[in-house]
Write a protein that holds these residues in place. Structure first.
Motif, PDB file in Angstrom:
ATOM      1  N   GLY A  82     -11.481  32.121   6.968  1.00 13.34           N
ATOM      2  CA  GLY A  82     -11.927  32.112   5.568  1.00 13.34           C
ATOM      3  C   GLY A  82     -13.372  32.578   5.458  1.00 13.34           C
ATOM      4  N   ASP A  84     -16.875  31.356   3.200  1.00 11.91           N
ATOM      5  CA  ASP A  84     -17.424  30.390   2.233  1.00 11.91           C
ATOM      6  C   ASP A  84     -18.518  30.993   1.354  1.00 11.91           C
ATOM      7  N   GLN A 131      -8.949  29.995  -1.594  1.00 11.17           N
ATOM      8  CA  GLN A 131      -9.525  28.743  -1.057  1.00 11.17           C
ATOM      9  C   GLN A 131      -9.905  27.779  -2.179  1.00 11.17           C
TER      10      GLN A 131
END
Ligand SMILES: NC(=O)c1ccc[n+]([C@@H]2O[C@H](COP(=O)([O-])OP(=O)(O)OC[C@H]3O[C@@H](n4cnc5c(N)ncnc54)[C@H](OP(=O)(O)O)[C@@H]3O)[C@@H](O)[C@H]2O)c1
Length: 247
Positions: A82, A84, A131
């Motif tokens: 992922g 952030d 997410q």
């Protein structure tokens, strides 16, 4: 718990490298993106991995190229799972007389600074929306607001575009992603390496603090905007320019 993952575009030197160091010092895993200068990127990777016990991924990518950006984002997600935080920092300037600029030169500045910010935000934005969280910080400039130089009309327009894009991205990605914009004033990096001492002194006179910023002073603000302490800051345009002298 997995570490925060941060992509800073154009981060082999200058403000981008200062951001990488600040994030690494804060314990994040970082992605160092470069377009031309691999040695600088590899040196920075070695430095932060040794100094801060984090992982640094180095990726060559021209942010103005749709396919390369998509591949970069896929590579990061495959590796870390992922993303952030995205800092859209990559930028170029091509100072030349307004009347002498070629279409190719003008377009290149727009392509890297504005289209690049759009493409990275688009592909990383999709990951962050999945997410349901993320932070994007765009690096514009005071040249976008009220400090205009005809020889950098392409640059100034591209940076005004980055402010406009910030507002639209914040709307498109709300309420999951905070999108903010930092507008540095004169900062001591390669971008200003061709200024003469006379030009530097003339520009310093227009700054209340009477000096150019160090790259770390811009990175500190980026780090704060990326932190939980800034969770309620969204769609903000923040000048970091030492104060503009209007007298
Ligand atoms: N310095 C200032 O006074 C100032 C003031 C306001 C705003 N800014 C903004 O701050 C940001 C960072 O600039 P800086 O001052 O740190 O300048 P810099 O030292 O020249 O760094 C520019 C960075 O952008 C990268 N880059 C250039 N074209 C790229 C592309 N197509 N794809 C990916 N990366 C690319 C460069 O990588 P390669 O070397 O590998 O090409 C380099 O890492 C820029 O957006 C700039 O406009 C700077």
């Amino acid at each position: 718990m997995s570490k925060t993952v941060v992509l800073v575009t154009g981060s082999n030197r200058g403000i981008g490298a200062a951001c990488i160091k600040a994030f690494a010092e804060a314990g994040a895993n970082v992605v160092i993106n470069y377009c031309h200068h691999e040695e600088e990127a590899l040196r920075l990777k070695q430095e932060v991995e040794k100094e801060y016990n984090v992982e640094a991924l180095v990726i060559k990518c021209d942010v103005s190229d749709n396919e390369q950006v998509e591949n970069m984002v896929n590579e990061i997600v495959d590796y870390y799972g992922g993303i952030d935080i995205l800092v859209n920092n990559a930028g170029v300037s091509r100072d030349s007389l307004l009347l002498d600029k070629t279409v190719k030169e003008f377009k290149r500045v727009l392509d890297v600074n504005l289209l690049g910010t759009y493409l990275c935000s688009k592909y990383v934005g999709k990951v962050m929306l999945n997410q349901k969280k993320g932070k994007i910080i765009n690096i514009s400039s005071t040249n976008a607001i009220d400090t205009f130089y005809p020889e950098s009309c392409d640059y100034d327009a591209s940076k005004a575009g980055v402010i406009s894009l910030t507002h639209n991205l914040a709307r498109e990605f709300a309420p999951f992603i905070n999108v903010n914009c930092v507008c540095p004033g004169w900062t001591k990096t390669n971008m200003n390496k061709d200024l003469s001492l006379d030009q530097i002194n003339e520009e310093k006179r227009k700054i209340l603090l009477n000096r150019f910023a160090n790259p770390e002073e811009i990175a500190n603000v980026v780090l704060f905007l990326s932190s939980q302490k800034a969770n309620y800051i969204n769609d903000a345009i923040i000048r970091v320019d030492g104060g503009k002298y209007n007298g």
